[in-house]
Each structure stands twice: as C-alpha cells, then as structure tokens.
Design a protein around this motif. Structure first.
Motif, PDB file in Angstrom:
ATOM      1  N   CYS A   8       0.834  -1.193   0.000  1.00  0.00           N
ATOM      2  CA  CYS A   8       0.000   0.000   0.000  1.00  0.00           C
ATOM      3  C   CYS A   8       0.874   1.249   0.000  1.00  0.00           C
TER       4      CYS A   8
ATOM      5  N   ILE B 150      -3.784   0.527  10.230  1.00  0.00           N
ATOM      6  CA  ILE B 150      -4.124   1.353   9.073  1.00  0.00           C
ATOM      7  C   ILE B 150      -3.536   2.750   9.200  1.00  0.00           C
ATOM      8  N   SER B 151      -3.614   3.304  10.394  1.00  0.00           N
ATOM      9  CA  SER B 151      -3.307   4.717  10.584  1.00  0.00           C
ATOM     10  C   SER B 151      -2.749   4.972  11.985  1.00  0.00           C
TER      11      SER B 151
ATOM     12  N   THR C 148       1.689  -0.238   8.240  1.00  0.00           N
ATOM     13  CA  THR C 148       0.307   0.109   7.935  1.00  0.00           C
ATOM     14  C   THR C 148      -0.128  -0.380   6.556  1.00  0.00           C
TER      15      THR C 148
ATOM     16  N   CYS D 255      -3.756  -0.057   3.774  1.00  0.00           N
ATOM     17  CA  CYS D 255      -4.746   0.971   3.446  1.00  0.00           C
ATOM     18  C   CYS D 255      -6.114   0.719   4.069  1.00  0.00           C
ATOM     19  N   GLY D 256      -6.370  -0.490   4.530  1.00  0.00           N
ATOM     20  CA  GLY D 256      -7.676  -0.816   5.090  1.00  0.00           C
ATOM     21  C   GLY D 256      -8.494  -1.671   4.151  1.00  0.00           C
TER      22      GLY D 256
ATOM     23  N   THR E 165     -10.259   4.974   2.740  1.00  0.00           N
ATOM     24  CA  THR E 165      -8.827   4.817   3.010  1.00  0.00           C
ATOM     25  C   THR E 165      -8.189   6.146   3.420  1.00  0.00           C
TER      26      THR E 165
ATOM     27  N   ALA F 164      -5.698   6.346   6.278  1.00  0.00           N
ATOM     28  CA  ALA F 164      -4.501   5.508   6.177  1.00  0.00           C
ATOM     29  C   ALA F 164      -3.232   6.352   6.174  1.00  0.00           C
TER      30      ALA F 164
ATOM     31  N   LEU G 208       0.440   5.927   5.043  1.00  0.00           N
ATOM     32  CA  LEU G 208       1.153   4.980   4.207  1.00  0.00           C
ATOM     33  C   LEU G 208       2.470   5.529   3.662  1.00  0.00           C
TER      34      LEU G 208
END
Length: 279
Positions: free
Chosen positions: A9, A93-94, A166, A168-169, A205, A208, A210
C-alpha cells in the motif's frame, strides 16, 4: 532489514473524492488537536507517579480527546470487562489506530522506533511507557519481546499491531508471530481487535498513513474529511497456548471478521465511545 514488514500500500491507495469540510473547519480541528497535545505535557511529568488505574484512565481519556479534536466519531463493539494483563493485537491502518484502540483498551503501546523521534509525540510516548521496536535490526527483536513479556507479567495491558506496518484498510497483511511469544511466555490472554474506517457512511482509506506520507499531510487529510468514523471491535479472547505462529494466525483470522456498526451512530457526538456489544 530481512525481517522488516512490507506493505504494498502507498499514497496511491488513498481515496480523495470523499466529501470535505471547509478549510476553516479543518483549521479549527488542527488547532484543537494541537491544543489537546499540548494540554497533556504538564500531566506527562507526573504520569509515571500515578497508580495503574489512574494511568489507564488518563491514557484512555487523552486518546478520546484527540479523536474529539479531529471530529472523529467512534463505534465500539466490545465487552464491558477488559481482560487484565492481556496482549491486545489489532490490524494497522493509521496513527489514528493508536488513539482508537487506546480509547477502548488503554495500555502500553508497542510502536516503531521512528515514533521516538517525532517532535513532542515521541517524548510523550516514551514518558507513557511505550515499548519501541526497531524493525531494521533483527538483533534487537528478542529484547523487545522480553520487554513485552515483562510488561505482561507485571499485569500491564500491552497493545501491539503485529502487521508491523500500515495497510490501506482495503487490504490487510499477515500477523508476524514474534510478539505472540511474549504472551505465551507470560501466560497472558490475547485479545484480537478489528479497526475499520468509514467516511460519510462509506468505507474509506483517507485515514490511512502509508509509505512516505508525512504525518502533517495525513493529519490535514483527516481534518478535511467529513463524517469520519472509526469502528473498533474486540473479539473473544484467545488463550496463550500452542506455538506463536498458530496463535498469530488465530488472532489474524479473528481480526478479519468485520460487521459494520455505523447504524449505531444516531445521536453520537464526535469522539464519543458507543458500546454496541450485545447484552
């Protein structure tokens, strides 16, 4: 570098067509976020002197205040009673995950060593007992696992993100097994947690964090988003038996189960925790 987790991601995964709030609203959110961060500095001085119960209450309250500053709502599907001295593991994710999980299951965080160098946040994390892991030095991993084991044996709850980086979900990575060895050695229960984000009622997303995306850019993107919701679902506790790979796979399987809870948001204020666990 041979064990450093990898995620395909990147910033290109971020969806940019969500409804956005006016710039003036986003600026106010960022100002509120900075104020919430600065407000905790005096408390950080005495934090290590507080009792375990007081530290838990302070950590959870601060996490909720930061989410509230960004106007991020929460929906929680979790038992009222949290297991003591548990290893809590969640998908990643974040940086908001830390606040979301920390609001529901406050504890000592396991974070990448880079966080230690973040202005102000790194100092606060260190003061709060964060256990840092250096993903680029394999030789330090046994020491990190030992630190987690010691924390669990002392009765502390430890929160980790075993994907190691992480995603992106929309996609998830596998759970690396190292941290689960600490739970096995300490005889500590493992509580899997699923984190999921929506914006304006749709999966997103946007939160996120990333690749080389700067923290400032990520915070601004979240501040501009409308109706961001973070859903936190705690799954049944796993016993610390078997080997670490089996335990990691079982936790990852639990986390992959998702039931949207956005319908429970009616009348919820920003940052408020809604316990939607069935009675």
């Amino acid at each position: 570098m041979i064990w450093a987790p990898y995620s395909p991601c990147a910033v290109g995964c971020l969806v940019g067509d969500e409804d956005r709030v006016p710039i003036s609203t986003a600026v106010l959110r960022i100002v509120a976020l900075l104020a919430a961060v600065l407000a905790v500095i005096p408390l950080a001085v005495v934090y290590p002197l507080l009792s375990a119960a007081e530290r838990t209450a302070v950590a959870g309250g601060w996490c909720r205040s930061l989410l509230r500053a960004l106007d991020v709502r929460m929906v929680v599907d979790a038992p009222a009673e949290a297991p003591a001295g548990a290893l809590v593991v969640a998908n990643h994710i974040s940086w908001l995950d830390i606040l979301a999980v920390g609001s529901v299951r406050p504890g000592r965080m396991v974070a990448k060593n880079d966080v230690r160098g973040w202005p102000l946040i790194g100092a606060l994390a260190t003061r709060g007992g964060t256990i840092f892991v250096d993903r680029h030095r394999l030789s330090t991993l046994p020491g990190t696992v030992a630190d987690v084991r010691t924390a669990l044996l002392s009765g502390s709850r430890v929160v980790a993100f075993p994907e190691g980086t992480t995603w992106c979900g929309a996609e998830r990575g596998r759970f690396y097994p190292a941290v689960f060895q600490a739970a096995i050695d300490a005889g500590a229960p493992v509580e899997p947690v699923t984190v999921r984000y929506t914006a304006a009622g749709r999966p997103t997303t946007v939160p996120a964090f990333l690749g080389d995306d700067p923290l400032t850019a990520s915070a601004w993107r979240i501040a501009r988003a409308r109706d961001v919701v973070v859903e936190v679902r705690c799954h049944p506790v796993l016993a610390p038996g078997g080997d670490r790979r089996t335990l990691a796979a079982a936790a990852a399987a639990s986390v992959s189960v998702v039931r949207p809870r956005v319908d429970r948001l009616v009348g919820v204020h920003p940052g408020e925790v809604v316990d939607s666990h069935p009675a």
